[in-house]
Design a protein around this motif. Structure first.
Motif, short mmCIF file in Angstrom:
data_model
loop_
_atom_site.label_atom_id
_atom_site.label_comp_id
_atom_site.label_asym_id
_atom_site.label_seq_id
_atom_site.Cartn_x
_atom_site.Cartn_y
_atom_site.Cartn_z
N PRO A 146 9.48 21.86 10.84
CA PRO A 146 10.75 22.54 10.19
C PRO A 146 10.22 22.87 8.80
N HIS A 147 9.05 22.88 8.48
CA HIS A 147 8.58 23.44 7.27
C HIS A 147 8.55 25.30 7.42
N ARG A 148 8.36 25.49 8.57
CA ARG A 148 7.65 26.86 9.01
C ARG A 148 8.57 27.90 8.32
N ASN A 172 4.63 4.21 -4.11
CA ASN A 172 3.37 4.79 -4.35
C ASN A 172 2.49 3.72 -4.93
N GLU A 173 1.20 4.28 -5.22
CA GLU A 173 0.11 3.21 -5.41
C GLU A 173 0.18 2.34 -6.66
N LYS A 174 1.08 2.92 -7.72
CA LYS A 174 1.01 1.94 -8.77
C LYS A 174 2.05 0.93 -8.74
N ASP A 211 2.97 21.29 -3.16
CA ASP A 211 2.48 19.75 -3.42
C ASP A 211 1.87 19.31 -2.26
N ILE A 212 1.58 18.08 -2.01
CA ILE A 212 0.58 17.61 -1.19
C ILE A 212 1.52 17.09 0.11
N GLY A 213 1.15 17.59 1.33
CA GLY A 213 1.88 17.07 2.42
C GLY A 213 1.26 18.06 3.50
N CYS A 214 1.99 17.74 4.80
CA CYS A 214 2.03 18.81 5.90
C CYS A 214 2.18 20.23 5.25
N TYR A 215 3.12 20.46 4.63
CA TYR A 215 3.69 21.58 3.81
C TYR A 215 2.68 22.47 2.94
N THR A 216 1.61 21.90 2.54
CA THR A 216 0.75 22.37 1.77
C THR A 216 -0.04 23.48 2.51
N ASP A 248 12.66 17.60 3.35
CA ASP A 248 12.94 16.48 3.79
C ASP A 248 12.83 16.27 5.23
N ASN A 249 11.59 16.01 5.76
CA ASN A 249 11.52 15.88 7.13
C ASN A 249 11.50 14.08 7.65
N ARG A 250 12.15 13.25 6.85
CA ARG A 250 12.34 12.16 7.00
C ARG A 250 11.38 11.13 7.30
N ILE A 251 10.11 11.59 7.01
CA ILE A 251 8.78 10.80 7.16
C ILE A 251 7.63 11.10 6.24
N THR A 252 6.82 10.54 6.19
CA THR A 252 5.56 10.92 5.52
C THR A 252 4.61 11.34 6.47
N ALA A 253 4.66 12.58 6.76
CA ALA A 253 4.06 13.00 8.17
C ALA A 253 2.52 13.36 7.90
N MET A 254 2.17 13.90 6.98
CA MET A 254 0.71 14.21 6.81
C MET A 254 -0.27 12.95 7.06
N THR A 255 0.01 11.93 6.84
CA THR A 255 -0.95 10.54 6.69
C THR A 255 -0.72 10.06 8.10
N ALA A 290 0.98 -1.05 -0.08
CA ALA A 290 0.02 -0.07 -0.10
C ALA A 290 0.84 1.33 -0.16
N TYR A 291 0.31 2.32 -0.15
CA TYR A 291 0.90 3.56 -0.19
C TYR A 291 0.01 4.46 0.64
N PRO A 292 0.49 5.07 1.96
CA PRO A 292 -0.61 5.72 2.83
C PRO A 292 -1.64 6.81 2.21
N GLY A 294 7.56 17.45 -0.47
CA GLY A 294 7.97 16.56 0.58
C GLY A 294 8.85 15.57 0.32
N ASP A 295 9.60 14.81 1.12
CA ASP A 295 10.43 13.87 0.91
C ASP A 295 9.61 12.74 0.45
N SER A 296 8.45 12.23 0.95
CA SER A 296 7.47 11.12 0.51
C SER A 296 6.99 11.51 -0.73
N THR A 297 6.56 12.32 -0.95
CA THR A 297 6.00 12.95 -2.10
C THR A 297 6.97 13.11 -3.38
N PHE A 298 8.04 13.57 -3.15
CA PHE A 298 9.29 13.60 -4.16
C PHE A 298 9.42 12.12 -4.54
C1 LIG Z 1 -2.00 9.97 -4.94
C2 LIG Z 1 -2.20 10.04 -3.53
N1 LIG Z 1 -1.74 9.39 -2.57
C3 LIG Z 1 -1.56 9.40 -1.27
C4 LIG Z 1 -2.01 10.62 -0.55
C5 LIG Z 1 -2.24 11.06 0.49
N2 LIG Z 1 -1.26 11.78 0.96
C6 LIG Z 1 -1.20 13.24 0.96
S1 LIG Z 1 0.26 14.09 1.53
C7 LIG Z 1 0.96 12.67 1.48
C8 LIG Z 1 2.54 12.60 1.69
C9 LIG Z 1 3.10 13.63 2.66
O1 LIG Z 1 4.48 13.27 2.93
P1 LIG Z 1 5.61 14.12 2.57
O2 LIG Z 1 5.62 14.49 1.06
O3 LIG Z 1 6.87 13.34 3.21
O4 LIG Z 1 5.45 15.64 3.34
P2 LIG Z 1 5.03 15.79 5.01
O5 LIG Z 1 3.56 15.44 5.12
O6 LIG Z 1 5.89 15.00 5.56
O7 LIG Z 1 5.42 17.21 5.02
C10 LIG Z 1 0.24 11.41 1.34
C11 LIG Z 1 0.68 10.06 1.36
C12 LIG Z 1 -2.60 11.68 -1.85
N3 LIG Z 1 -3.05 13.08 -1.36
N4 LIG Z 1 -2.53 11.37 -3.23
#
Ligand SMILES: Cc1ncc(C[n+]2csc(CCOP(=O)(O)OP(=O)(O)O)c2C)c(N)n1
Length: 593
Positions: free
Chosen positions: A350-352, A52-54, A368-373, A444-451, A26-28, A416-420
C-alpha cells in the motif's frame, strides 16, 4: 539435557528460559528480532513487545527491581534509544538479574549504520559478554544472570548478524531453580537516583569494574590457546571463529568478556607470542586499550574499520601485510558472486501509490525507517532524507523553518505506523506545538512490516496473538494538537493525490493517514487479495505508464520483431490492488479472465 541445532537467537531465548527469566521485553530490529519471538515458546516467561527500546529496557528494569530476572533485546541502534535508562541502571544496579541483549549489524545488512555496541558497555560501565556460537549464546545468557546478581550490575550480551542468524549444535539443560521469589523491597537510597544518592553510587560502580576485571582475569570466559608462538591474536565472538579458520596455526586469546578487559591475561598472552595482533570487527575497541597498556600490537593497521570480517578478508589482510605468505584456497562458497537482487516493495504494497503521487507532486520527502524507505528507489524516487526512527517529522519541522513559503509547501514527512508509535509521537507533538507548516503522511499498514510483521500498539494484537486495545492514530494526532487529520485509501490514486495536494498547500501542520494493511498480513480485518489483473495485449500500446510504479508483478516483454514491447502481469504475483490499472489510459488492464 538435549542436543539441538539452534540459531544464536533461538539459543539466547533458550538461555533466558534456563536462567528462569520472568519478564522479557523488546522492540524488533534485525538481527535481534527472533530472540523475543522465540522466548514466546516458553510460557513461563512474560514476553511482550514494547513500543520502543527505551520502554523495553525500562519494563525489564521494573521487573528486576521487583526481584525477577529480566531480559531486554534490541538491535544496536536500539541502544541509542535505550541509553538514558541504561546509564542510570548502571548506578542503581539490579534486583533480579538483568541482561540486555544487543545484536550489532556489521556490514549493515539491514541497518542505517554499523555502530559498535562494545563502546556502550565501556561508556555505561557495565560488563559485556560476547558469544562465539549458539552454545555460547545459551551458556553466556545463563552466566550473565549470575554475574548480574553477583556484581549487582546489568550485563550486556553482544551478538552480531552471523551469531544471531547462524546455527550450531547446542546442549540444553533444565532451568535453574531455587531463585528468590519476587517481592517489593524498599531501597530508595539505591534506586532513587537524585544527585545525593547517585554520588554515593558512582564510586561503587568504579569499584565494581575493578572487581569485574579481576573476575575476567580468572574466568574461563577468557581463554589462552597456545599453538605457534610466532603469531598471537586477541579476538572475540564471531571473529574468533574467523581467525581459527583463517590462521589455524596462530595462538589466540579468546575473549568471552569484552568489557572490562582482563588486563593481566592480556599481558600474559603478549608475553607468550612473538607478534601480537588484535582482530576485531568495526572499532579498535580492544586494540586501543591494549596499546594504552603499553603493549605493542597490530590491529587496524591491517584490518578494516568498516564492514564485516570473514576468514577470507582476514587471510588477505595478513598476506597483504606480508605476515603470512601462503594463501590456502578459500572454500568454494566464498568465491561465488551472487546475482544482485535490489530490494523492492512487494506487489500490492500500500505504500507504492503514495510515493508515486509524492513524486508527481514534486514533494521534498523527509523519510523514515521501514519498508517505505524503499520509496527512495527508482522508479518512485520519492524520498530525500532518512536519518533514524522518528526523525522524519522533526526533520520536516526543522527544514520548513529555513525555507520560503513556496518551498515549505513541498515538505512532506513520511512515517510508518510502528515508527510513529516508536518515536514519531514526540516529533508530531513538537510540530503541532510550534505550528510547523509541513504535511505528515502516516503509512498505517497495521503492522511493523520491515522487521517481519510484528504487532504494534495500533495493530490490535499482542506478541502472543491475543487481541489488545488499539491506539487510534487519527485521534492521537488530534490529541497532539493537529487540527487537520484525514484518512485516505492509498489504493485510490486520485483520492491520495487530492489529499496530499490539499494538505501540502495548507499553511499549518496536517496529517494524512493511509488505511490499507500490509499485503503480507493475513487474518480477519487484514489484507484481502483482490481480483487478479491482466494486460489485454491487444489494447496495450507499450507506453510504459504502468512501469512507473515499479511493481514486481509487472514485466516488460520486448517485441521479438523489434516493434514496441508490451506489459505483462504475472498472475502469481498480482494481488489485485488496481494501482497499475488506474495508471493505464488505454484501459488495457482489467480483471483476468
Ligand atoms: C532504533 C531502531 N530500532 C529498530 C529498528 C529496526 N526497524 C527498522 S524499520 C522498523 C519499523 C518499521 O515499521 P513501520 O514503521 O510500521 O513501517 P513498515 O515497515 O510497516 O512499512 C524497525 C523496527 C531501527 N532501524 N532502529
Amino acid at each position: 539435557m538435549n542436543k539441538e541445532i539452534l540459531s544464536g537467537n533461538e539459543a539466547f531465548a533458550r538461555g533466558a528460559f534456563e536462567a528462569a527469566v520472568k519478564v522479557a521485553s523488546a522492540y524488533p530490529g534485525t538481527p535481534s528480532t527472533e530472540i523475543l519471538e522465540n522466548i514466546t515458546r516458553y510460557k513461563e516467561i512474560d514476553a511482550s513487545w514494547a513500543p520502543n527500546e527505551k520502554v523495553a529496557l525500562e519494563v525489564a528494569i521494573g521487573a528486576s527491581f521487583g526481584g525477577g530476572r529480566a531480559v531486554a533485546c534490541m538491535k544496536h541502534v536500539g541502544v541509542n534509544v535505550a541509553a538514558d535508562p541504561l546509564f542510570t541502571l548502571s548506578y542503581t544496579g539490579v534486583g533480579g538479574g538483568l541482561v540486555l541483549i544487543v545484536a550489532d549489524d556489521p556490514e549493515m545488512h539491514s541497518s542505517q549504520d554499523e555502530q559498535d555496541s562494545r563502546n556502550y558497555a565501556r561508556f555505561a560501565k557495565v560488563p559485556m559478554l560476547e558469544p562465539a556460537d549458539s552454545q555460547e549464546c545459551l551458556d553466556y545468557t545463563r552466566l550473565a544472570f549470575e554475574i548480574s546478581e553477583q556484581f549487582d550490575t546489568p550485563v550486556m550480551l553482544r551478538s552480531c548478524t552471523r551469531i544471531s542468524h547462524g546455527k550450531s549444535v547446542v546442549q540444553t539443560s533444565d532451568p535453574v531453580t531455587g531463585l528468590p521469589e519476587p517481592k517489593l523491597v524498599k531501597n530508595p537510597a539505591k534506586l532513587v537516583m537524585l544527585p545525593g544518592n547517585a554520588r554515593v553510587r558512582h564510586p561503587i560502580v568504579e569499584e565494581r569494574t575493578v572487581k569485574l576485571m579481576e573476575y575476567g582475569n580468572n574466568s574461563p570466559l577468557n581463554s589462552i590457546e597456545i599453538r605457534s608462538a610466532e603469531i598471537g591474536v586477541i579476538c572475540a565472538g564471531v571473529t574468533w571463529q574467523y581467525v581459527r579458520e583463517a590462521l589455524p596455526e596462530a595462538s589466540t586469546l579468546k575473549l568471552g568478556m569484552v568489557w572490562p578487559l582482563p588486563q593481566q591475561l592480556i599481558r600474559d598472552f603478549a608475553g607468550k607470542v612473538k607478534k601480537l595482533f588484535v582482530v576485531e570487527e568495526l572499532d579498535p575497541f580492544i586494540e586501543d586499550q591494549v596499546k594504552a597498556m603499553g603493549i605493542e600490537v597490530i590491529g587496524k593497521e591491517i584490518i578494516s574499520l568498516c564492514g564485516e570480517l570473514s576468514p577470507g578478508r582476514i587471510r588477505k589482510a595478513f598476506s597483504d601485510a606480508g605476515i603470512i605468505t601462503t594463501l590456502p584456497d578459500l572454500p568454494a562458497s566464498q568465491n561465488i558472486p551472487l546475482p544482485p537482487r535490489p530490494p523492492n516493495m512487494c506487489p500490492g504494497c500500500p505504500h507504492r501509490g503514495v510515493f508515486y503521487q509524492l513524486n508527481r507532486l514534486n514533494a521534498y520527502v523527509t523519510g523514515d525507517i521501514g519498508c517505505y524507505t524503499l520509496g527512495f528507489m527508482p522508479p518512485l524516487n520519492a524520498m530525500d532524507t532518512c536519518v533514524c526512527m522518528g526523525a522524519s517529522i522533526s526533520n520536516a519541522s526543522g527544514i520548513v523553518r529555513v525555507l520560503p513559503p513556496a518551498e515549505q509547501q513541498r515538505v512532506v514527512a513520511v512515517i510508518g505506523d510502528s515508527t510513529f508509535l516508536h518515536t514519531g509521537i514526540n516529533s508530531l507533538m513538537e510540530m503541532a506545538w510550534n505550528q510547523s507548516p509541513a504535511t505528515v503522511v502516516i503509512l498505517d499498514n497495521r503492522i511493523t512490516a520491515m522487521t517481519g510483521r510484528q504487532e504494534n500498539p495500533a495493530s490490535g494484537y499482542t506478541l502472543d496473538g491475543e487481541t489488545a486495545p488499539e491506539v487510534n492514530i487519527p485521534d492521537l494526532c488530534r490529541a497532539l494538537g493537529i487540527r487537520h487529520v484525514r484518512v485516505v485509501d492509498p489504493y485510490d490514486l486520485e483520492a491520495t493525490r487530492a489529499a496530499l495536494q490539499e494538505e501540502m498547500q495548507r499553511p499549518e501542520p496536517s496529517v494524512v493517514i493511509t488505511n490499507r494493511p500490509c499485503c503480507l498480513i493475513k487474518g480477519a480485518g487484514r489484507f484481502e487479495k483482490g481480483a487478479i489483473l491482466e494486460v489485454d495485449q491487444g489494447k496495450c500500446t507499450g507506453c510504459k505508464a504502468c512501469l512507473r510504479i515499479g511493481c514486481p508483478a509487472i514485466e516488460w516483454k520486448p517485441d521479438p520483431a523489434g516493434n514496441k514491447g508490451k506489459a505483462f502481469i504475472d498472475p502469481n504475483l498480482c494481488t489485485g490492488c488496481t494501482v497499475c490499472q488506474q495508471l493505464c489510459k488505454f484501459n488495457a488492464i482489467g480483471r483476468a479472465r
